[in-house]
Write an enzyme that holds these catalytic residues in place. Sequence first.
Site, PDB file in Angstrom:
ATOM      1  N   ALA A 108      34.963  35.869  35.050  1.00 13.02           N
ATOM      2  CA  ALA A 108      34.475  36.917  34.143  1.00 13.02           C
ATOM      3  C   ALA A 108      35.711  37.551  33.529  1.00 13.02           C
ATOM      4  CB  ALA A 108      33.641  37.948  34.896  1.00 13.02           C
ATOM      5  N   SER A 109      35.830  37.478  32.222  1.00 13.34           N
ATOM      6  CA  SER A 109      37.080  37.881  31.582  1.00 13.34           C
ATOM      7  C   SER A 109      37.359  39.372  31.732  1.00 13.34           C
ATOM      8  CB  SER A 109      37.079  37.482  30.106  1.00 13.34           C
ATOM      9  OG  SER A 109      36.011  38.065  29.402  1.00 13.34           O
ATOM     10  N   ASP A 110      36.316  40.186  31.894  1.00  9.64           N
ATOM     11  CA  ASP A 110      36.603  41.609  32.092  1.00  9.64           C
ATOM     12  C   ASP A 110      37.222  41.853  33.465  1.00  9.64           C
ATOM     13  OD1 ASP A 110      34.151  41.161  33.486  1.00  9.64           O
ATOM     14  OD2 ASP A 110      33.620  43.272  33.300  1.00  9.64           O
ATOM     15  N   GLY A 111      36.716  41.152  34.482  1.00  7.30           N
ATOM     16  CA  GLY A 111      37.296  41.292  35.811  1.00  7.30           C
ATOM     17  C   GLY A 111      38.749  40.848  35.841  1.00  7.30           C
ATOM     18  N   LEU A 114      40.831  43.494  34.090  1.00 14.00           N
ATOM     19  CA  LEU A 114      40.981  44.697  34.909  1.00 14.00           C
ATOM     20  C   LEU A 114      42.021  44.489  36.010  1.00 14.00           C
ATOM     21  CD1 LEU A 114      37.203  45.588  35.194  1.00 14.00           C
ATOM     22  CD2 LEU A 114      38.927  47.033  34.096  1.00 14.00           C
TER      23      LEU A 114
END
Length: 332
Positions: A108-111, A114
Site C-alpha cells: 500500500a503506497s501510503d503505508g 508513511l
Amino acid sequence: MVLRTLSAVVVMTALLFTSLAQADTAWESYKARFLMPDGRIVDTGNGNVSHTEGQGYAMLMAVANNDRPAFDKLWQWTNGHLKNKETGLFYWRYNPVAPDPIADKNNASDGDALIAWALLKAQQRWQDSSYGTASDAITQALIKYTVIEFAGYRVMLPGQNGFDLNTRVNLNPSYFIFPAWQDFARRSYLKVWQELLRDGQTLVGKMAWGEAQLPTDWVALSADGSLSPAQEWPPRVSYDAIRIPLYIRWQNAQSPLLQPWRQWWKQFPRQQTPAWINVVNGERAPYNMNAGLLAVRDLTMGESQSEPQITAQDDYYSASLKMLVWMAAKGN
C-alpha cells in the site's frame, strides 16, 4: 511586584508541565492500547490485524514524542515482518492468526510513504544517518514500482499491482500524503516528487461530485483525463477520504483545496455531521462522525486544537486520527 512575578512564573511553569503531561499521556495511552510488546500496532476496529499504515502512523508519533525506543521497536518489527526483499516495499497487511499472516503480497503506497517519512524525520531528530538511508531506499522503490505517468498526470498508484487497468487507473486520493511528498522533494531534489505534488493537488481539485462536491474514497482516472468515482467501491466520501483534508492542511494551512470541505461541513452542527455521504444518490450515513473524524473536521474548519485524549471509545483509527491532527496542528 516580585511576588506577583514569581506567582506568574509558577503558574506558567505548571501550565507547561500540564501540557507536556497531557501530550505524553496521549502517546502513552496510544501505546498502551495499540502497541504490542514486539512492535506491532493492532487495528482494534479490524480484527486486530496490522498494516503498514498503522506502523507508519505510530512511527511518526514516536518521533514527534521523542520516543526513540518505541520508534526502533516499531521499525524493527516492520522491517523484519513486512519487508518485501524483492521490491524494497512492504506487504500491506499482517493477520497474526491466519495460516499465512501475509496472504496478500501487494503493498500500500501510503503505508510505504508513511514509513519512509517517519524514518526521514527520525534522522532529522536523532541525527542517525541509517534512518535516512532506509528512507531513501523506500522512496526510490516507491518511484520505481508505484509512480506512473497517465493521462498527462504524474500519479502514485495505491499499490504495485491491481490498479493500472489500461484504459483507466484507480486512485485513492487519501494516499496522496502531500507533506511527506514535500519532504521527499526537499531531501532528494528529484523532480518526480514536485510533479506528484503538483498533479496530485490538481487532481484533488477536480474531484468534486454530488451534493458535497468532494472526492470519493476511490477515484478512477481515465485515459482521456476524465475523473469519476471508481466503480469497484461505493461512491462515498467516507473513512478513507477524511484523510484528504488532513494531509492538505498538514502541508499547507492556507490551501484553497480545504474550502470545499469547509463548505460541506459548515452545513451541520458539529455533533450532527454525518460520517459519510454517497455522492451518487445523496444517501448519508445513519450515524454521525466519531471523535477521530471530528478531529479532522475541527482542524479543517480552523478551530483551535488541544492535546488529544485517547479514550476507551476510540478504536485504532479514531485514536490515530486524533494523534495525527495534533501533530499536523503543531507542524510536526
